[in-house]
Design an enzyme around this catalytic site. Structure first.
Site, mmCIF file in Angstrom:
data_model
loop_
_atom_site.group_PDB
_atom_site.id
_atom_site.type_symbol
_atom_site.label_atom_id
_atom_site.label_comp_id
_atom_site.label_asym_id
_atom_site.label_seq_id
_atom_site.Cartn_x
_atom_site.Cartn_y
_atom_site.Cartn_z
ATOM 1 C CE LYS A 1 0.466 2.141 3.333
ATOM 2 N NZ LYS A 1 1.610 2.729 4.103
ATOM 3 C CE1 TYR B 1 -2.691 0.166 7.398
ATOM 4 C CE2 TYR B 1 -1.183 2.008 7.161
ATOM 5 C CZ TYR B 1 -1.418 0.657 7.136
ATOM 6 O OH TYR B 1 -0.410 -0.217 6.840
HETATM 7 P P1 NAD Z 1 12.226 1.452 3.152
HETATM 8 O O1 NAD Z 1 12.716 2.806 2.796
HETATM 9 O O2 NAD Z 1 12.628 0.888 4.458
HETATM 10 O O3 NAD Z 1 12.648 0.405 2.017
HETATM 11 C C1 NAD Z 1 12.544 0.710 0.657
HETATM 12 C C2 NAD Z 1 13.351 -0.294 -0.137
HETATM 13 O O4 NAD Z 1 13.286 0.097 -1.522
HETATM 14 C C3 NAD Z 1 14.832 -0.323 0.258
HETATM 15 O O5 NAD Z 1 15.286 -1.654 0.256
HETATM 16 C C4 NAD Z 1 15.510 0.473 -0.848
HETATM 17 O O6 NAD Z 1 16.845 0.050 -1.078
HETATM 18 C C5 NAD Z 1 14.628 0.142 -2.038
HETATM 19 N N1 NAD Z 1 14.692 1.150 -3.098
HETATM 20 C C6 NAD Z 1 14.808 0.881 -4.413
HETATM 21 N N2 NAD Z 1 14.850 2.012 -5.132
HETATM 22 C C7 NAD Z 1 14.776 3.025 -4.258
HETATM 23 C C8 NAD Z 1 14.791 4.442 -4.397
HETATM 24 N N3 NAD Z 1 14.876 5.032 -5.596
HETATM 25 N N4 NAD Z 1 14.700 5.193 -3.290
HETATM 26 C C9 NAD Z 1 14.576 4.616 -2.069
HETATM 27 N N5 NAD Z 1 14.555 3.267 -1.863
HETATM 28 C C10 NAD Z 1 14.664 2.482 -2.961
HETATM 29 O O7 NAD Z 1 10.624 1.494 3.005
HETATM 30 P P2 NAD Z 1 9.581 0.503 3.644
HETATM 31 O O8 NAD Z 1 9.114 1.056 4.934
HETATM 32 O O9 NAD Z 1 10.091 -0.873 3.611
HETATM 33 O O10 NAD Z 1 8.346 0.695 2.617
HETATM 34 C C11 NAD Z 1 8.296 0.038 1.368
HETATM 35 C C12 NAD Z 1 6.831 -0.065 0.914
HETATM 36 O O11 NAD Z 1 6.108 -0.806 1.887
HETATM 37 C C13 NAD Z 1 6.113 1.270 0.779
HETATM 38 O O12 NAD Z 1 5.231 1.236 -0.297
HETATM 39 C C14 NAD Z 1 5.328 1.397 2.068
HETATM 40 O O13 NAD Z 1 4.145 2.186 1.946
HETATM 41 C C15 NAD Z 1 4.989 -0.052 2.343
HETATM 42 N N6 NAD Z 1 4.798 -0.313 3.785
HETATM 43 C C16 NAD Z 1 3.673 -0.918 4.182
HETATM 44 C C17 NAD Z 1 3.448 -1.179 5.508
HETATM 45 C C18 NAD Z 1 2.193 -1.872 5.936
HETATM 46 O O14 NAD Z 1 1.927 -1.897 7.139
HETATM 47 N N7 NAD Z 1 1.448 -2.471 5.032
HETATM 48 C C19 NAD Z 1 4.393 -0.793 6.466
HETATM 49 C C20 NAD Z 1 5.571 -0.186 6.019
HETATM 50 C C21 NAD Z 1 5.775 0.054 4.663
#
Ligand code: NAD
Length: 378
Positions: free
Chosen positions: A138, A224
């Protein structure tokens, strides 16, 4: 897809040997019958950031119908670490460039896209073209047009699609949906829903960069409060009016900080939502003709906590929502159970997100929503 007993799986992981290597491969059957009950689907996580590392990978160890079969990462150093930790074979390790060759890998049944929001559409479409079922985090994408493109690609490829809406598999969410459907506290008149946290991190993070995130609090936590407004009321809204507030423009240069919105529902109910990157909020309260029910916290990883006007505490044993969510999707694929978070739900929410931004751009003007024919409520 593999057939496992829980014992087999625990043992193979315990030895650091992949289940794949020991049990051999079978091709994914289309039949959705009881014989699939012992099958486990191989999941490949795309993007090994914080959500994959601290929630999805650990949750995959708790699932009955999935296992962590592969990884896709742009960071070379993560490959060995994840291979060692989860017994992932080298052949099931991909980067963003060779990702499309995952089409040839029978260990991978589901591709789970966990990248910054603006990358969801590209990788979900490529996963569908590779013939893999798709879970897209999401918000599903950063526009309705992108949601349509993902849905079309999955339909064309004949693969299943789900959005990473873990709350749709959570027992507290199911309980409040039941109160609404059964009118346990009478008709819902007003819902209040908050979802936010205070962001103080690196101002250069992707969540504060519109090109990568598609927007600020609304794209992140806002989905949410949109969802709780809807399942707290029991129907899709017929209109929305919205306002945006900024108190730290130096930090939130590119994305929205705090948004409030009011929904009207066809049955006369009203909801007010707040989402923010500068205020904590984690609550759903539904006021009804004969009482109320409340979840607070309402959408964190748990344990969730709830109360009702008759003095009862809503309580369920804590389980990882992400494990429930991935098992729900696997059961949908294997046994034909309902898809609790289909792509159309992600698209519905993006229609609402776009209407909220439009209302703000038009000075808070009420936007009519025509969601009645989407077949998605909840
Ligand atoms: P994060 O920043 O911790 O991780 C992002 C990942 O994408 C990293 O591994 C990074 O290396 C990679 N990446 C690739 N290209 C990138 C770029 N150009 N810039 C930045 N990062 C890049 O983020 P996250 O918290 O893991 O979130 C990732 C996704 O998951 C998002 O869409 C977020 O909304 C979703 N999410 C959902 C929930 C949930 O409860 N459903 C919780 C957290 C995150």
């Amino acid at each position: 897809m593999k057939t496992f007993t829980r014992r087999d799986f625990g043992w193979t992981l315990g030895k650091g040997i992949t289940a794949t290597a020991l049990l051999g491969s079978t091709s994914l059957a289309c039949g959705q019958s009881a014989k699939n009950e012992n099958k486990k689907l191989g999941v490949a996580l795309v993007g090994l950031g914080s959500y994959s590392t601290y929630q999805l990978a650990p949750s995959l160890q708790d699932t009955e119908h999935c296992y962590l079969a592969g990884i896709v990462t742009g960071t070379k150093e993560k490959e060995q670490v994840w291979q060692d930790k989860y017994g992932i074979p080298k052949e099931n390790t991909y980067n963003y460039d060779n990702f499309d060759t995952i089409a040839n890998n029978e260990d991978i049944d589901i591709v789970y896209v966990v990248l910054p929001n603006s990358m969801h559409a590209d990788f979900s479409i490529r996963a569908a073209k590779a013939g893999k079922h798709v879970i897209c985090e999401k918000p599903m994408a950063i526009s309705v047009a992108e949601c349509d493109a993902i849905i079309d690609a999955c339909n064309k490829a004949g693969v299943k699609l789900s959005v990473g809406y873990r709350m749709q598999s959570d027992p507290y969410t199911k309980e409040v949906k039941k109160y609404v459907a059964e009118k346990t506290f009478g008709n819902v008149h007003f819902v209040s829903s908050d979802a936010g946290y205070i962001s103080n991190g690196n101002p250069d993070q992707w969540r504060l960069n519109k090109e990568l995130s598609g927007g600020g609090a609304l794209m992140n936590m806002g989905v949410y409060s949109i969802q709780t407004s809807i399942y707290g009321c029991g129907s899709n809204p017929s209109s929305v009016s919205a306002q945006e507030f900024s108190t730290r423009p130096d930090y939130f240069k590119d994305t929205d900080e705090t948004i409030t919105a009011q929904f009207e529902f066809p049955n006369g109910a009203v909801a007010h939502m707040m989402t923010s990157h500068n205020a904590n909020g984690n609550r759903l309260k539904s006021h009804c003709s004969n009482g109320w029910f409340e979840l607070d916290p309402a959408h964190s990883y748990g344990p969730i906590s709830g109360r009702t006007s008759n003095g009862n505490v809503i309580s369920f044993p804590h389980q990882r929502q992400q494990a429930l969510q991935m098992d729900d999707f696997a059961k949908h694929i294997l046994m034909g159970t309902p898809n609790v978070a289909p792509g159309e739900m992600g698209k519905r929410d993006m229609i609402i997100v776009e209407a909220i931004y439009r209302s703000i751009a038009e000075g808070g003007k009420k936007q009519t929503l025509d969601l009645g024919n989407m077949g998605i409520v909840g």
